[in-house]
Design a protein around this motif. Structure first.
Motif, short mmCIF file in Angstrom:
data_model
loop_
_atom_site.label_atom_id
_atom_site.label_comp_id
_atom_site.label_asym_id
_atom_site.label_seq_id
_atom_site.Cartn_x
_atom_site.Cartn_y
_atom_site.Cartn_z
N CYS A 130 0.86 -1.18 0.00
CA CYS A 130 0.00 0.00 0.00
C CYS A 130 0.90 1.23 0.00
N ALA A 131 0.57 2.22 -0.82
CA ALA A 131 1.35 3.46 -0.84
C ALA A 131 1.40 4.04 0.57
N GLY A 145 -7.44 -6.59 9.23
CA GLY A 145 -6.65 -7.63 9.88
C GLY A 145 -5.24 -7.82 9.36
N PHE A 146 -4.80 -6.92 8.48
CA PHE A 146 -3.44 -7.03 7.94
C PHE A 146 -2.46 -6.34 8.89
N ARG A 147 -1.31 -6.97 9.05
CA ARG A 147 -0.26 -6.50 9.96
C ARG A 147 0.88 -5.89 9.15
N PHE A 148 1.32 -4.72 9.59
CA PHE A 148 2.45 -4.05 8.96
C PHE A 148 3.70 -4.91 9.09
N VAL A 149 4.45 -5.07 7.99
CA VAL A 149 5.67 -5.87 7.99
C VAL A 149 6.91 -4.98 7.78
N ALA A 150 6.83 -4.09 6.79
CA ALA A 150 8.00 -3.26 6.47
C ALA A 150 7.59 -2.12 5.55
N GLU A 151 8.48 -1.13 5.45
CA GLU A 151 8.32 -0.06 4.47
C GLU A 151 9.41 -0.24 3.42
N LEU A 165 4.33 -2.66 3.41
CA LEU A 165 4.04 -4.07 3.14
C LEU A 165 3.22 -4.61 4.31
N TYR A 166 2.14 -5.34 3.95
CA TYR A 166 1.25 -5.91 4.96
C TYR A 166 1.04 -7.40 4.69
#
Length: 170
Positions: A130-131, A145-151, A165-166
Protein backbone atom coordinates in the motif's frame (compact mmCIF):
# COMPACT_ATOMS: atom_id res chain seq x y z
CA UNK A 1 -24.23 2.27 1.70
CA UNK A 2 -26.56 -0.67 1.63
CA UNK A 3 -26.35 -2.60 -1.58
CA UNK A 4 -28.29 -5.73 -2.39
CA UNK A 5 -27.05 -7.24 -5.59
CA UNK A 6 -26.08 -10.73 -6.54
CA UNK A 7 -22.32 -10.55 -6.21
CA UNK A 8 -20.06 -13.08 -7.91
CA UNK A 9 -16.32 -13.33 -8.27
CA UNK A 10 -14.88 -15.30 -11.16
CA UNK A 11 -11.49 -15.72 -12.72
CA UNK A 12 -11.12 -13.33 -15.63
CA UNK A 13 -9.56 -14.19 -18.95
CA UNK A 14 -7.99 -12.29 -21.83
CA UNK A 15 -11.46 -11.70 -23.26
CA UNK A 16 -12.14 -9.48 -20.23
CA UNK A 17 -9.17 -7.17 -20.86
CA UNK A 18 -11.26 -4.25 -22.23
CA UNK A 19 -13.45 -4.01 -19.13
CA UNK A 20 -10.55 -4.68 -16.74
CA UNK A 21 -8.51 -1.89 -18.33
CA UNK A 22 -11.53 0.42 -18.27
CA UNK A 23 -12.11 -0.20 -14.56
CA UNK A 24 -8.45 0.39 -13.70
CA UNK A 25 -8.33 3.60 -15.76
CA UNK A 26 -11.57 4.73 -14.11
CA UNK A 27 -10.04 4.20 -10.66
CA UNK A 28 -6.85 5.99 -11.71
CA UNK A 29 -8.82 8.95 -13.08
CA UNK A 30 -10.64 9.26 -9.75
CA UNK A 31 -7.30 9.24 -7.94
CA UNK A 32 -5.90 11.96 -10.19
CA UNK A 33 -9.06 14.08 -9.76
CA UNK A 34 -8.81 13.72 -5.97
CA UNK A 35 -5.12 14.65 -5.96
CA UNK A 36 -4.10 11.15 -4.84
CA UNK A 37 -0.61 10.33 -6.07
CA UNK A 38 -0.89 6.63 -6.81
CA UNK A 39 -2.19 5.25 -10.11
CA UNK A 40 -2.20 7.09 -13.44
CA UNK A 41 -4.66 6.24 -16.26
CA UNK A 42 -1.83 5.70 -18.75
CA UNK A 43 -0.63 2.74 -16.64
CA UNK A 44 -3.64 0.74 -17.78
CA UNK A 45 -3.53 0.46 -21.55
CA UNK A 46 -5.16 -2.78 -22.70
CA UNK A 47 -1.81 -4.24 -23.71
CA UNK A 48 -0.40 -3.65 -20.22
CA UNK A 49 -3.45 -5.27 -18.61
CA UNK A 50 -3.23 -8.20 -21.04
CA UNK A 51 0.29 -8.78 -19.71
CA UNK A 52 -1.12 -9.45 -16.25
CA UNK A 53 -2.16 -12.92 -17.38
CA UNK A 54 1.49 -13.91 -17.84
CA UNK A 55 2.39 -13.54 -14.16
CA UNK A 56 -0.82 -13.53 -12.14
CA UNK A 57 -4.42 -14.57 -11.94
CA UNK A 58 -7.05 -11.88 -12.40
CA UNK A 59 -10.45 -11.98 -10.72
CA UNK A 60 -13.54 -10.02 -11.73
CA UNK A 61 -16.29 -9.12 -9.29
CA UNK A 62 -19.77 -8.62 -10.74
CA UNK A 63 -22.92 -7.25 -9.15
CA UNK A 64 -26.07 -8.38 -10.94
CA UNK A 65 -23.80 -9.41 -13.83
CA UNK A 66 -22.30 -5.90 -14.11
CA UNK A 67 -18.52 -5.47 -13.68
CA UNK A 68 -18.01 -3.95 -10.23
CA UNK A 69 -14.43 -4.67 -9.20
CA UNK A 70 -11.29 -6.68 -9.68
CA UNK A 71 -8.11 -7.88 -8.04
CA UNK A 72 -5.06 -9.86 -9.06
CA UNK A 73 -3.25 -12.63 -7.18
CA UNK A 74 0.27 -13.91 -7.70
CA UNK A 75 2.55 -16.43 -5.99
CA UNK A 76 5.48 -14.11 -5.40
CA UNK A 77 6.35 -10.43 -5.50
CA UNK A 78 10.13 -9.92 -5.44
CA UNK A 79 9.95 -6.39 -6.88
CA UNK A 80 8.19 -5.12 -3.75
CA UNK A 81 9.07 -7.68 -1.09
CA UNK A 82 12.71 -8.20 -2.18
CA UNK A 83 14.51 -10.48 0.34
CA UNK A 84 11.21 -11.03 2.20
CA UNK A 85 9.50 -12.49 -0.88
CA UNK A 86 8.13 -15.88 0.07
CA UNK A 87 6.13 -18.10 -2.27
CA UNK A 88 4.41 -19.63 0.73
CA UNK A 89 2.18 -16.49 0.64
CA UNK A 90 -0.24 -15.25 -2.00
CA UNK A 91 0.18 -11.61 -3.10
CA UNK A 92 -2.73 -9.27 -3.84
CA UNK A 93 -2.53 -6.35 -6.27
CA UNK A 94 -4.85 -3.96 -8.10
CA UNK A 95 -7.82 -4.25 -5.73
CA UNK A 96 -10.37 -1.99 -7.42
CA UNK A 97 -14.04 -1.24 -6.83
CA UNK A 98 -15.88 0.88 -9.41
CA UNK A 99 -17.12 4.28 -8.23
CA UNK A 100 -20.79 3.25 -8.44
CA UNK A 101 -20.11 0.49 -5.89
CA UNK A 102 -17.91 2.42 -3.44
CA UNK A 103 -19.26 2.47 0.07
CA UNK A 104 -20.39 -1.15 -0.21
CA UNK A 105 -18.38 -3.91 1.38
CA UNK A 106 -17.21 -5.16 -2.03
CA UNK A 107 -13.56 -4.40 -1.24
CA UNK A 108 -13.75 -6.41 1.97
CA UNK A 109 -15.52 -9.24 0.15
CA UNK A 110 -12.76 -9.35 -2.44
CA UNK A 111 -10.16 -9.44 0.33
CA UNK A 112 -11.98 -12.37 1.93
CA UNK A 113 -12.11 -14.09 -1.46
CA UNK A 114 -8.33 -13.62 -1.83
CA UNK A 115 -7.80 -15.01 1.66
CA UNK A 116 -9.96 -18.04 0.82
CA UNK A 117 -7.98 -18.55 -2.38
CA UNK A 118 -4.73 -18.44 -0.40
CA UNK A 119 -6.13 -21.03 2.00
CA UNK A 120 -7.28 -23.23 -0.93
CA UNK A 121 -3.73 -23.12 -2.25
CA UNK A 122 -2.27 -24.06 1.14
CA UNK A 123 -0.53 -20.71 1.58
CA UNK A 124 0.54 -19.31 4.96
CA UNK A 125 -1.34 -16.08 4.32
CA UNK A 126 -2.06 -13.15 2.07
CA UNK A 127 0.28 -10.21 1.44
CA UNK A 128 -0.17 -6.82 -0.17
CA UNK A 129 1.48 -3.45 -0.50
CA UNK A 130 0.00 0.00 0.00
CA UNK A 131 1.35 3.46 -0.84
CA UNK A 132 2.78 4.73 2.43
CA UNK A 133 1.46 8.28 1.92
CA UNK A 134 -2.21 7.17 1.94
CA UNK A 135 -3.19 6.94 5.64
CA UNK A 136 -6.86 6.07 5.01
CA UNK A 137 -5.97 3.17 2.73
CA UNK A 138 -3.32 1.91 5.16
CA UNK A 139 -5.87 2.09 7.99
CA UNK A 140 -8.39 0.20 5.83
CA UNK A 141 -6.03 -2.74 5.40
CA UNK A 142 -5.10 -2.70 9.07
CA UNK A 143 -8.81 -2.73 9.96
CA UNK A 144 -9.16 -5.78 7.71
CA UNK A 145 -6.65 -7.63 9.88
CA UNK A 146 -3.44 -7.03 7.94
CA UNK A 147 -0.26 -6.50 9.96
CA UNK A 148 2.45 -4.05 8.96
CA UNK A 149 5.67 -5.87 7.99
CA UNK A 150 8.00 -3.26 6.47
CA UNK A 151 8.32 -0.06 4.47
CA UNK A 152 10.05 -0.09 1.08
CA UNK A 153 11.63 2.75 -0.87
CA UNK A 154 10.79 1.98 -4.49
CA UNK A 155 13.19 4.45 -6.08
CA UNK A 156 11.52 7.50 -4.53
CA UNK A 157 14.49 9.67 -5.51
CA UNK A 158 13.72 9.09 -9.21
CA UNK A 159 9.93 9.27 -9.19
CA UNK A 160 9.10 6.09 -7.28
CA UNK A 161 7.37 5.94 -3.91
CA UNK A 162 7.39 4.46 -0.48
CA UNK A 163 5.11 1.50 0.12
CA UNK A 164 4.08 -0.28 3.25
CA UNK A 165 4.04 -4.07 3.14
CA UNK A 166 1.25 -5.91 4.96
CA UNK A 167 0.37 -9.53 5.56
CA UNK A 168 -2.37 -11.57 7.14
CA UNK A 169 -1.19 -14.96 8.34
CA UNK A 170 -3.67 -17.79 8.80
Amino acid sequence: MSFSAEMKIREAGPEDVPILAEMLREAAERMVEAGVDQWKPEMFAEEAVRGYFETRRVFLLTADDQPAGLCTLQCGDPSYWKELDDERYLYLHRLTVRPAYRGTDFGARMLRFAEEEALRQGKLGLRLDCAAHLPKLNAYYQNQGFRFVAERDLNRSVGGRYVNLYQKTF
